[in-house]
Write an enzyme that holds these catalytic residues in place. Sequence first.
Site, PDB file in Angstrom:
ATOM      1  N   ASP A 103      -2.280   4.938   1.045  1.00 47.68           N
ATOM      2  CA  ASP A 103      -2.458   6.381   1.114  1.00 47.68           C
ATOM      3  C   ASP A 103      -3.085   6.925  -0.164  1.00 47.68           C
ATOM      4  OD1 ASP A 103      -1.348   6.507   3.670  1.00 47.68           O
ATOM      5  OD2 ASP A 103       0.692   6.699   2.879  1.00 47.68           O
ATOM      6  N   TYR A 162       5.373  -4.651  -1.777  1.00 47.98           N
ATOM      7  CA  TYR A 162       5.237  -3.258  -2.181  1.00 47.98           C
ATOM      8  C   TYR A 162       6.177  -2.967  -3.340  1.00 47.98           C
ATOM      9  CZ  TYR A 162       2.914  -2.567   2.333  1.00 47.98           C
ATOM     10  OH  TYR A 162       2.058  -2.650   3.396  1.00 47.98           O
TER      11      TYR A 162
END
Length: 240
Positions: A103, A162
């Site tokens: 994002d 992540y």
Amino acid sequence: MGFAVLGFSSPPFPTGRLYSANGCSSATNGGGAVENPIHKVKPTVAVPQYKWRLVIAYDGTHYAGWQFQLSPPTIQCLVENALIRITKLGREDLCFVGAGRTDAGVHAWGQVAHFVTPFNYDSLESIHAALNGLLPSDIRVRDISAAVPEFHARFSAKGKVYHYKIYNDTIMDPFQRHYAYHSVYKLNTAVMREAAKHCIGRHDFSAFVNVSRNDRVLDPVKTIFRFDIIEMVVFFYHED
């Protein structure tokens, strides 16, 4: 901004596969002709197709994420434009694909991507240098290598890692503002570690699929192998 001269060769065409003009593989009807929805046979040319794997690192602060769009700029758009300048191929010819979307404002250390060319490169050092010479300083191609035809940056991925950083202090370190979320409330790491245990294992992530964007998720059931809560030392000094 540097630009390297690239050399490439055109070895004999590979056999047993047909490619359309845009360099992406096309289905055949068994007789060598490309199937067409209105049953018209389009002429095809047997051209070689070579696949290349990239490992990309970037600071996503100033970008609207990975996924291609012209404005505001994205990582995929800038890397793809650099490849277009170097290879002299069109966007459809390159078939440039990333392992996953990030994002706006999100960073990556090992984003894997691939692209294809109808020619082979004698040396990958020149194209590697050319890419980093054309890209802005907050985007870097860490590695480039030849890939087998079956490789796909997204569907060949075995796993992803992540990192989510939380800066837990009353005053935010200005040097961390682009890389960590600021929480002024004291976090209970013991409770967080206990909660993280419930995330480990196989789960159905269908609720996260963007149907309108046609994510083409083959299997929404994924496995989370690790979920670590790690406390790090804060170096930003201030008086209480």
